[in-house]
Design a protein around this motif. Structure first.
Motif, PDB file in Angstrom:
ATOM      1  N   MET A   1      24.102  35.993  50.994  1.00  0.00           N
ATOM      2  CA  MET A   1      24.323  37.217  50.571  1.00  0.00           C
ATOM      3  C   MET A   1      24.678  38.335  51.531  1.00  0.00           C
ATOM      4  N   GLY A   2      25.575  38.922  50.982  1.00  0.00           N
ATOM      5  CA  GLY A   2      26.107  39.891  51.869  1.00  0.00           C
ATOM      6  C   GLY A   2      27.079  39.434  53.052  1.00  0.00           C
ATOM      7  N   THR A   3      26.964  38.044  53.198  1.00  0.00           N
ATOM      8  CA  THR A   3      27.867  37.804  54.166  1.00  0.00           C
ATOM      9  C   THR A   3      29.189  37.027  54.011  1.00  0.00           C
ATOM     10  N   GLN A   4      29.407  36.923  52.577  1.00  0.00           N
ATOM     11  CA  GLN A   4      30.745  36.484  52.260  1.00  0.00           C
ATOM     12  C   GLN A   4      31.733  37.282  52.586  1.00  0.00           C
ATOM     13  N   PRO A   5      32.928  36.977  52.971  1.00  0.00           N
ATOM     14  CA  PRO A   5      33.855  38.030  53.296  1.00  0.00           C
ATOM     15  C   PRO A   5      34.563  38.751  51.866  1.00  0.00           C
ATOM     16  N   SER A   6      34.773  40.028  51.870  1.00  0.00           N
ATOM     17  CA  SER A   6      35.521  40.598  50.675  1.00  0.00           C
ATOM     18  C   SER A   6      36.963  40.862  50.811  1.00  0.00           C
ATOM     19  N   VAL A   7      37.577  40.482  49.511  1.00  0.00           N
ATOM     20  CA  VAL A   7      38.975  40.743  49.632  1.00  0.00           C
ATOM     21  C   VAL A   7      39.324  41.476  48.465  1.00  0.00           C
ATOM     22  N   LEU A   8      40.233  42.449  48.589  1.00  0.00           N
ATOM     23  CA  LEU A   8      40.775  43.658  47.491  1.00  0.00           C
ATOM     24  C   LEU A   8      42.204  42.864  47.038  1.00  0.00           C
ATOM     25  N   VAL A   9      42.265  42.659  45.747  1.00  0.00           N
ATOM     26  CA  VAL A   9      43.426  42.186  45.200  1.00  0.00           C
ATOM     27  C   VAL A   9      44.073  43.278  44.505  1.00  0.00           C
ATOM     28  N   VAL A  10      45.219  43.569  44.990  1.00  0.00           N
ATOM     29  CA  VAL A  10      45.939  44.684  44.476  1.00  0.00           C
ATOM     30  C   VAL A  10      47.233  44.223  43.875  1.00  0.00           C
ATOM     31  N   GLU A  11      47.370  44.073  42.371  1.00  0.00           N
ATOM     32  CA  GLU A  11      48.530  43.435  41.514  1.00  0.00           C
ATOM     33  C   GLU A  11      48.164  43.847  40.188  1.00  0.00           C
ATOM     34  N   ASP A  12      49.362  44.481  39.745  1.00  0.00           N
ATOM     35  CA  ASP A  12      49.557  45.000  38.372  1.00  0.00           C
ATOM     36  C   ASP A  12      49.512  44.194  37.424  1.00  0.00           C
ATOM     37  N   GLU A  13      50.089  43.009  37.641  1.00  0.00           N
ATOM     38  CA  GLU A  13      50.507  41.996  36.253  1.00  0.00           C
ATOM     39  C   GLU A  13      49.236  41.189  36.543  1.00  0.00           C
ATOM     40  N   ALA A  14      48.521  41.368  35.192  1.00  0.00           N
ATOM     41  CA  ALA A  14      47.116  40.671  34.911  1.00  0.00           C
ATOM     42  C   ALA A  14      47.519  39.052  35.185  1.00  0.00           C
ATOM     43  N   PRO A  15      48.321  38.381  34.569  1.00  0.00           N
ATOM     44  CA  PRO A  15      48.262  36.767  34.719  1.00  0.00           C
ATOM     45  C   PRO A  15      48.107  36.491  36.243  1.00  0.00           C
ATOM     46  N   ALA A  26      36.634  31.050  43.497  1.00  0.00           N
ATOM     47  CA  ALA A  26      36.540  29.618  43.961  1.00  0.00           C
ATOM     48  C   ALA A  26      36.098  29.341  45.407  1.00  0.00           C
ATOM     49  N   GLU A  27      36.791  29.940  46.073  1.00  0.00           N
ATOM     50  CA  GLU A  27      36.446  29.861  47.492  1.00  0.00           C
ATOM     51  C   GLU A  27      35.110  30.467  48.239  1.00  0.00           C
ATOM     52  N   GLY A  28      34.538  31.404  47.482  1.00  0.00           N
ATOM     53  CA  GLY A  28      33.455  31.958  47.872  1.00  0.00           C
ATOM     54  C   GLY A  28      33.381  33.359  48.118  1.00  0.00           C
ATOM     55  N   TYR A  29      34.643  33.903  48.074  1.00  0.00           N
ATOM     56  CA  TYR A  29      34.893  35.273  48.557  1.00  0.00           C
ATOM     57  C   TYR A  29      34.427  36.307  47.535  1.00  0.00           C
ATOM     58  N   ILE A  30      33.891  37.499  47.709  1.00  0.00           N
ATOM     59  CA  ILE A  30      33.724  38.672  46.914  1.00  0.00           C
ATOM     60  C   ILE A  30      34.930  39.386  46.736  1.00  0.00           C
ATOM     61  N   VAL A  31      35.506  39.475  45.374  1.00  0.00           N
ATOM     62  CA  VAL A  31      36.654  40.361  45.045  1.00  0.00           C
ATOM     63  C   VAL A  31      36.668  41.373  44.298  1.00  0.00           C
ATOM     64  N   THR A  32      37.239  42.343  44.891  1.00  0.00           N
ATOM     65  CA  THR A  32      37.331  43.677  44.180  1.00  0.00           C
ATOM     66  C   THR A  32      38.980  43.454  43.679  1.00  0.00           C
ATOM     67  N   GLN A  33      39.345  44.394  42.535  1.00  0.00           N
ATOM     68  CA  GLN A  33      40.650  44.471  41.973  1.00  0.00           C
ATOM     69  C   GLN A  33      41.028  45.800  41.764  1.00  0.00           C
ATOM     70  N   ALA A  34      42.360  46.190  42.154  1.00  0.00           N
ATOM     71  CA  ALA A  34      42.991  47.241  41.914  1.00  0.00           C
ATOM     72  C   ALA A  34      44.519  47.087  41.228  1.00  0.00           C
ATOM     73  N   THR A  35      44.730  47.783  40.317  1.00  0.00           N
ATOM     74  CA  THR A  35      46.179  47.624  39.685  1.00  0.00           C
ATOM     75  C   THR A  35      47.145  48.519  40.028  1.00  0.00           C
TER      76      THR A  35
END
Length: 229
Positions: A1-15, A26-35
């Motif tokens: 908890m709280g120790t997995q690295p977080s990645v912000l994905v910035v991509e406007d194309e949904a697929p 799947a690699e265990g990262y915490i992911v946030t998204q921006a479009t």
């Protein structure tokens, strides 16, 4: 908890975005998204992710401009940026790297290779997340075995104190606000009062005192939070 690295994905194309998010989770990262670029800048300031995956072609503010702004702000300058682009010309790669990107990946890319590059960048900023041994002065933390030594003597820390210490040791000198520590150590889904941070920092300070070294390596920064060293 709280120790997995977080990645912000910035991509406007949904697929494309979904593929990235799926593989990162799947690699265990915490992911946030921006479009969009604007949303990305806002989220990077707010969430302080460990890494940004940034597409070059974005509506309104381009990825290059987002990267330039991230790298020009002291709060976000240290966050590694991997730029993803369909532009494979050398001149574009150079331009991406000159803007401050830490790595540049050309579409179509291999997911396996991209994940390896992400790990390389994270090893730099979050060594504990990839099982490195962290050292600061006479304190050393073995993140794989969850063992802490000071002056060669083994210390016994609770899990929360251990996560607090690894957070401090990954970025010595960095001042962490209580909110940032709450996010990093407890995870943002759990309701914890910021006073809890003070209690655990107190416990950590106590645990770090040994017979041979009673110096307190943790500094309280008035009105802000805490720092190591």
């Amino acid at each position: 908890m709280g120790t997995q690295p977080s990645v912000l994905v910035v991509e406007d194309e949904a697929p494309q975005r979904e593929v990235l998010v799926y593989n990162l989770e799947a690699e265990g990262y915490i992911v946030t998204q921006a479009t969009s670029g604007d949303a990305a800048l806002e989220m990077a300031l707010e969430d302080s992710p460990d890494l940004v995956l940034l597409d070059w072609m974005l509506p309104e503010v381009s990825g290059i401009e987002v990267c330039r702004r991230l790298k020009s702000r002291p709060e976000t300058r240290m966050i590694p940026v991997i730029m993803i682009s369909a532009r494979s010309e050398e001149v574009d790669r150079v331009r991406g790297l000159e803007t401050g990107a830490d790595d540049y990946v050309v579409k179509p890319y291999s997911v396996v290779e991209l994940m390896a590059r992400i790990r390389t960048q994270l090893r730099r900023v979050r060594p504990a997340s990839v099982g490195e041994v962290l050292e600061f002065d006479d304190i050393s933390v073995n993140t794989e075995e969850h063992r802490v030594f000071r002056d060669g003597a083994e210390l016994h820390l609770g899990p929360t104190e251990f996560r607090l210490l690894t957070t401090f040791m990954e970025r010595p000198g960095r001042v962490w606000s209580r909110d940032q520590l709450l996010d990093r150590v407890w995870g943002r889904d759990i309701y914890v009062d910021s006073r809890t941070v003070d209690v655990h920092v107190g416990r950590l300070r106590k645990a770090l005192r040994t017979e041979s070294n009673t110096n307190d390596p943790i500094r309280t920064v008035r009105g802000t939070g805490y720092a190591l060293g």
